[in-house]
Design an enzyme around this catalytic site. Sequence first.
Site, mmCIF file in Angstrom:
data_model
loop_
_atom_site.group_PDB
_atom_site.id
_atom_site.type_symbol
_atom_site.label_atom_id
_atom_site.label_comp_id
_atom_site.label_asym_id
_atom_site.label_seq_id
_atom_site.Cartn_x
_atom_site.Cartn_y
_atom_site.Cartn_z
ATOM 1 N N ALA A 134 35.287 42.646 41.618
ATOM 2 C CA ALA A 134 34.448 42.057 40.626
ATOM 3 C C ALA A 134 34.309 42.533 39.113
ATOM 4 C CB ALA A 134 32.834 42.069 41.147
ATOM 5 N N GLY A 178 39.712 41.047 35.321
ATOM 6 C CA GLY A 178 39.498 39.742 34.734
ATOM 7 C C GLY A 178 39.252 38.414 35.451
ATOM 8 N N ASP A 180 33.180 46.633 42.672
ATOM 9 C CA ASP A 180 34.395 47.255 42.022
ATOM 10 C C ASP A 180 34.457 48.726 42.198
ATOM 11 O OD1 ASP A 180 36.628 47.708 40.210
ATOM 12 O OD2 ASP A 180 36.731 45.476 40.220
ATOM 13 N N ARG A 238 49.818 41.252 36.820
ATOM 14 C CA ARG A 238 51.237 41.154 36.687
ATOM 15 C C ARG A 238 51.348 41.200 35.024
ATOM 16 N NH1 ARG A 238 54.986 36.305 37.508
ATOM 17 N NH2 ARG A 238 53.501 35.268 37.488
ATOM 18 N N ARG A 264 55.800 38.595 41.355
ATOM 19 C CA ARG A 264 54.419 39.046 42.099
ATOM 20 C C ARG A 264 54.885 39.899 43.208
ATOM 21 N NH1 ARG A 264 53.307 33.190 41.543
ATOM 22 N NH2 ARG A 264 51.343 32.754 40.665
ATOM 23 N N ILE A 290 42.660 36.651 47.166
ATOM 24 C CA ILE A 290 43.347 36.021 45.773
ATOM 25 C C ILE A 290 44.441 37.264 45.316
ATOM 26 C CG2 ILE A 290 42.321 35.817 43.593
ATOM 27 C CD1 ILE A 290 39.437 35.470 44.704
ATOM 28 N N THR A 291 44.285 38.385 45.851
ATOM 29 C CA THR A 291 45.049 39.343 45.120
ATOM 30 C C THR A 291 46.495 39.032 45.912
ATOM 31 O OG1 THR A 291 43.323 40.913 45.485
ATOM 32 C CG2 THR A 291 45.872 41.988 45.434
ATOM 33 N N HIS A 336 52.402 30.712 47.716
ATOM 34 C CA HIS A 336 51.679 31.088 46.338
ATOM 35 C C HIS A 336 52.618 31.900 45.597
ATOM 36 C CE1 HIS A 336 48.681 31.004 43.543
ATOM 37 N NE2 HIS A 336 48.329 32.265 43.853
#
EC number: 1.1.1.37
Length: 311
Positions: A8, A11, A34, A81, A87, A117-118, A177
Amino acid sequence: MKIAVLGAAGGIGQALALLLKLQLPAGSELSLYDIAPVTPGVAADVSHIPTAVKIQGFAGEDPIPALENADVVLISAGVARKPGMDRSDLFNINAGIVKNLIEKVAKTCPKACVGIITNPVNTTVAIAAEVLKKAGVYDKRKLFGVTTLDVLRSETFVAELKGLNVSRIAVPVIGGHSGVTILPLLSQVQYTEWKEDEIAPLTKRIQNAGTEVVEAKAGGGSATLSMAQAAARFALSLVQGLSGETVVECTYVEGDGKYARFFAQPVRLGKEGVEEILPVGTLSAFEQKALEDMLPTLRADIELGEKFVNN
């Protein structure tokens, strides 16, 4: 309903915390975690926004206090990245981070819906599934790769190209993705006619949009703000589904294995997470070929994640 965001202070995480504080239903709880010591401060900052969403922040090595009684867990922890990386370069660092966090999820809130999401999502979702399976708590209806950003980009670029009102555009995006595994089904977009020479360049732009942002930020990061909006849209849809409403989102889930063990396609969300995986519909010849061409890449990405946990 309690939503935990792991990562959290990053970015994506900070922007996601802001969007969820603004948009979650009244009475929701938001839990930010985090490793970075700034996290309770992020929670304090966002807590001053006047909405009926309770918020707490946790920092340090142990995410367990943030995860207790969570209904939804969103994982955006990891490194971003940089120019020249793809990725898969992220895999070496982010794989271990996701594995560790999912081990804690398995212990603390095994019935929670988990949105990954990672990056690389094609692989990190497979890692999460194998960790949950080893712990004896895997429910494929409750694990999602968040691919919503591909949908947002597709909607934006189609509206720009065709001069349409973006709120009327819906573009299903299937596959995975990253790169060639991202397949927008442009032939299924309503109110549009396509010229032969439009489809391939637009598809490529959608597939490479992440790189476009990485290069434009010139070493300062990757797509964080648009990704946070995509994650917020997915999370809010998931919360609606868990609350008994009918919502459809494209997301990367374990289905019947027709194309690959994990595959992004339209999914009806409901009280248990995945209510129903919807068919991809009729594909154009271009889309059919793109689908066949991507599968070896997608399957290899998945296998990489499975082996990371099991070897």
